[in-house]
Design an enzyme around this catalytic site. Structure first.
Site, PDB file in Angstrom:
ATOM      1  N   HIS A  10      -4.007   3.204  -3.350  1.00  0.00           N
ATOM      2  CA  HIS A  10      -4.248   2.653  -2.007  1.00  0.00           C
ATOM      3  C   HIS A  10      -3.498   1.348  -1.760  1.00  0.00           C
ATOM      4  CE1 HIS A  10      -6.322   1.009   1.532  1.00  0.00           C
ATOM      5  NE2 HIS A  10      -6.301  -0.107   0.840  1.00  0.00           N
ATOM      6  N   HIS A  70       0.827  -1.208   0.000  1.00  0.00           N
ATOM      7  CA  HIS A  70       0.000   0.000   0.000  1.00  0.00           C
ATOM      8  C   HIS A  70       0.863   1.261   0.000  1.00  0.00           C
ATOM      9  CE1 HIS A  70      -2.313  -3.317   1.727  1.00  0.00           C
ATOM     10  NE2 HIS A  70      -3.415  -2.686   1.352  1.00  0.00           N
TER      11      HIS A  70
HETATM   12  C1  LIG Z   1     -11.612  -4.267   9.986  1.00  0.00           C
HETATM   13  C2  LIG Z   1     -11.081  -4.139   8.593  1.00  0.00           C
HETATM   14  N1  LIG Z   1     -11.926  -4.128   7.567  1.00  0.00           N
HETATM   15  C3  LIG Z   1     -11.463  -4.057   6.306  1.00  0.00           C
HETATM   16  C4  LIG Z   1     -10.130  -3.996   6.047  1.00  0.00           C
HETATM   17  C5  LIG Z   1      -9.608  -3.964   4.635  1.00  0.00           C
HETATM   18  N2  LIG Z   1      -9.120  -2.597   4.326  1.00  0.00           N
HETATM   19  C6  LIG Z   1      -7.823  -2.270   4.437  1.00  0.00           C
HETATM   20  S1  LIG Z   1      -7.527  -0.662   4.109  1.00  0.00           S
HETATM   21  C7  LIG Z   1      -9.165  -0.368   3.775  1.00  0.00           C
HETATM   22  C8  LIG Z   1      -9.644   0.990   3.370  1.00  0.00           C
HETATM   23  C9  LIG Z   1      -9.237   1.959   4.326  1.00  0.00           C
HETATM   24  O1  LIG Z   1      -9.417   3.253   3.894  1.00  0.00           O
HETATM   25  P1  LIG Z   1      -8.549   4.347   4.581  1.00  0.00           P
HETATM   26  O2  LIG Z   1      -8.438   4.040   6.030  1.00  0.00           O
HETATM   27  O3  LIG Z   1      -9.109   5.665   4.223  1.00  0.00           O
HETATM   28  O4  LIG Z   1      -7.123   4.125   3.981  1.00  0.00           O
HETATM   29  P2  LIG Z   1      -6.481   4.849   2.708  1.00  0.00           P
HETATM   30  O5  LIG Z   1      -7.130   4.237   1.508  1.00  0.00           O
HETATM   31  O6  LIG Z   1      -6.758   6.290   2.812  1.00  0.00           O
HETATM   32  O7  LIG Z   1      -5.040   4.494   2.802  1.00  0.00           O
HETATM   33  C10 LIG Z   1      -9.898  -1.536   3.943  1.00  0.00           C
HETATM   34  C11 LIG Z   1     -11.360  -1.616   3.721  1.00  0.00           C
HETATM   35  C12 LIG Z   1      -9.264  -4.012   7.167  1.00  0.00           C
HETATM   36  N3  LIG Z   1      -7.942  -3.961   7.037  1.00  0.00           N
HETATM   37  N4  LIG Z   1      -9.763  -4.046   8.412  1.00  0.00           N
END
Ligand SMILES: Cc1ncc(C[n+]2csc(CCOP(=O)(O)OP(=O)(O)O)c2C)c(N)n1
Ligand SMILES: [Mg+2]
Length: 666
Positions: free
Chosen positions: A261, A30
């Site tokens: 991402h 990421h």
């Molecule tokens: C409890 C949980 N649900 C789903 C995920 C999968 N997941 C990892 S990052 C993410 C999106 C997160 O968005 P954000 O926090 O805004 O991160 P950014 O894309 O800005 O780096 C998801 C759904 C996870 N790691 N943990």
């Protein structure tokens, strides 16, 4: 240190370069989050964070939690660049590969400086709340000279959207944990696209409503970041710093989009980013002047660490503080010796939740690092003792947490408290709600934090509250989690023994599954094998009564069903059928015994093995074999008095004995 502001930009770009190159090399990871938060992290580490790279376990360091754990390359870059021994540049080159401590998500047990394991979104902030609690508790005991540090967390949109965030910020606001500062990577991007696909919440207003201070900044403007951080540090409330950022900042064609991402940027985009950032260096090469600037960030903390050591050396509490931080409860066994002797001489018929309270009396009196609590079920979980006064915003010296109805928040906070060090938390709820906090229990196990879950009302034996509250599959399903000891003691003495064991395993969490209903005391001076010197529960299972007639049956039971097994054995003996009764308070500890002990306890192929546990039978074949008999409950319970339910579902000697007899005859 007052670093020339113009030097901060290349320092941040070093994070960006390492992150995009490591993800590219791994072909997974990421890059967006570390590139977007590089400026904020650089300002934080170079100007504010209190840390000493040469002493990652310095007790009074600030705690830094990367709650948005998918951005793991951010913390690996920060640790490497600022001069921690690990990770090395080779570790970073091997990001996400076997043998590299730079795992996909940051793992506390792989690298010093990674304070906790993150990745399951939301739990990092909740653990940070626990760390801030532990800091205040120790501060109240040892004073500003020895304990006075902040807890920082970097959280993404996801961490703040998760339900656990509501629990965590509610608790932190209520407890006025002003040392807690959450830096929000406010980039309006999640995996599916822009965050406004799924949310239109006013995150700051929500924090304000929970008693937080909030402030905004441009997450790419160093001066503005500093201004906001300083405002947060000055405010007595916990703070949310909303940092407006661009995800993947520096990747000219992909920044600001979810494309950055969770996927490598690709060779072409990385080359374009190098041009935009003015980063002319080969992958994994950081020029000496930038490395020197990064190493200089640790100097501030080194000086503070030295001054702290001088204060600690001069303190009358030095030895006590070292004991507290060691956090080991080696004395737990000794602390309850007298209690167990007393029970042996004077048996008590009480619920094991009550037996737990009785054990906690001397334990909390003698072990000052024990911090109790409950998710609003104090009177039912029997978790409060006279030695543990409430921990509150008015009195941080207290040792009892009123977590409120926040099971998941409680479990994650306990992980944070234990990871902080200096305190060992135990917390209660109904066993049925272990499912509400299950992922934090799993993280206790993964992170090797020996917290203790006091989970009462452990079966249909809770009675009238009915099937919503009656655990059926919980005990067995918790046994599936690696590095978790699930205890289900049968009486007062086993409960005390299990408490001692739970506290002595500081890197394995424990669950105590305890009854609501009274249970007879089976152990004690009347028992032919009685001795107070041996913790019989330590082997996980043991013969609590031996067959008198020739042994044909071994009954294996846990918790409230051990007394039933004793009754069943008595009826079998009347029929001339010899039956051992094995109490198995902890299957995990039993599994760890050598083969000869296990086969001695369970018997060979010549005996019928019968398991009795008021829960799902799946899994008991492991001990009974497929030819054995498994007495249990493979359906939901019902609402009625406990005795009626045990009768209805066949947990009586009269119902069980004929099944055994016919199996033997079969
Ligand atoms: C409890 C949980 N649900 C789903 C995920 C999968 N997941 C990892 S990052 C993410 C999106 C997160 O968005 P954000 O926090 O805004 O991160 P950014 O894309 O800005 O780096 C998801 C759904 C996870 N790691 N943990
Ligand atoms: Mg985001």
């Amino acid at each position: 240190m007052s670093l020339d502001p113009s030097r901060l930009a290349p320092m941040a770009n070093a994070i960006r370069a390492l992150s995009m190159d490591a993800v590219q090399a791994a072909n997974s990871g990421h890059p967006g989050m570390p590139m977007g938060m590089a400026d904020v992290a650089t300002v934080l580490w170079s100007k504010y964070l209190k840390f000493d790279p040469s002493a990652p376990d310095w007790a009074d360091r600030d705690r830094f939690v990367l709650s948005a754990g998918h951005g793991s390359m951010l913390i690996y870059s920060l640790l490497h660049l600022s001069g921690y021994a690990s990770p090395t540049i080779d570790d970073i080159r091997n990001f996400r590969q076997i043998g590299s401590p730079c795992a996909g998500h940051p793992e506390n047990f792989l690298i010093d400086g990674v304070e906790c394991t993150t990745g399951p979104l939301g739990q990092g902030v909740a653990m940070a709340v626990g760390m801030a609690v532990a800091e205040r508790q120790l501060n109240a005991n040892f004073g500003n000279d020895i304990v006075n540090h902040r807890t920082w967390a970097i959280a993404g949109d996801g961490c703040l959207m998760e339900g656990i965030n509501h629990e965590a910020i509610g608790l932190a606001g209520h407890l006025k944990l002003g040392g807690l500062i959450v830096l929000w990577d406010d980039n309006n991007i999640t995996i599916d696209g822009t965050a406004d696909l799924s949310t239109s919440e006013n995150v700051e207003a929500r924090h304000q409503a929970a008693g937080w201070h909030t402030v905004r900044c441009d997450g790419h403007d160093q001066a503005d970041i500093s201004r906001a951080i300083e405002e947060a540090m000055a405010d007595p409330r916990p703070s949310l710093v909303a940092c407006k950022t661009i995800i993947g900042k520096g990747a000219p064609n992909k920044q600001g989009t979810s494309a950055t991402h969770g996927a490598p940027l690709g060779a072409e985009e990385i080359s374009a980013a190098r041009d935009v950032l003015g980063w002319e260096h080969a992958p994994f090469v950081v020029p000496a002047d930038i490395t020197a600037d990064w190493h200089a960030t640790g100097e501030r903390g080194k000086a503070e660490h030295a001054a702290w050591k001088t204060r600690l050396d001069a303190s009358a509490h030095k030895a006590e503080f070292a004991d507290r931080m060691a956090g080991v409860s080696a004395g737990a066994g000794a602390a309850i010796e007298d209690h167990i002797r007393g029970l042996a001489a004077e048996p008590k018929t009480v619920a094991t939740r009550k037996a737990s309270e009785m054990a906690l009396g001397p334990l909390t009196e003698k072990l000052p690092h024990l911090i109790g609590g409950s998710a609003d079920l104090t009177g039912s979980n029997n978790t409060k003792t006279p030695s543990t006064s409430p921990f509150s915003a008015d009195d941080y010296s207290g040792r009892y947490m009123y977590y409120g109805i926040r099971e998941f928040g409680m479990a994650a906070a306990m992980n944070g408290m234990m990871l902080h060090g200096g305190v060992v938390p135990y917390g209660g709820t109904f066993l049925i709600f272990s499912d509400y906090c299950r992922n934090a229990i799993r993280l206790s196990a993964l992170q090797e934090t020996g917290v203790v879950y006091v989970m009462t009302h452990d079966s249909i034996g809770l009675g009238e509250d009915g099937p919503t509250h009656q655990p059926v599959e919980q005990v067995m399903s918790l046994r599936l989690i690696p590095n978790l000891n699930v205890y289900r003691p049968c009486d007062t003495i086993e409960t005390a023994e299990c408490w001692a064991l739970a506290l002595q395993t500081s890197s394995t969490p424990s669950i105590l599954a305890l009854s609501r209903q009274n249970l007879p005391q089976l152990r004690g001076e009347g028992d032919e094998a009685w001795t107070s010197d041996v913790n019989r529960s330590a082997k996980g299972a043991y013969r609590i009564s031996a067959a008198k007639a020739a042994r044909k049956v071994v009954l294996i039971a846990t918790g409230s069903e051990v007394a039933l097994a004793v009754e069943v054995a008595a009826q079998l003996e009347e029929k001339g059928i010899g039956a051992d009764v094995v109490s198995m308070p902890c299957a995990e500890l039993f599994d760890a015994q050598d083969a000869s002990y296990r086969s001695d306890v369970l018997g060979g192929a010549d005996v019928l093995k019968v398991s009795i546990e008021a829960g799902t039978t799946l899994g008991w074949e492991r001990y009974t074999g497929t030819e054995g008999l498994n007495i249990g409950l493979n359906r939901f319970g019902a609402s009625a008095p406990a005795g009626d339910l045990f009768a209805k579902f066949g947990f009586t000697a009269d119902a069980i004995v004929p099944q055994i007899v016919s199996k033997l005859e079969g």
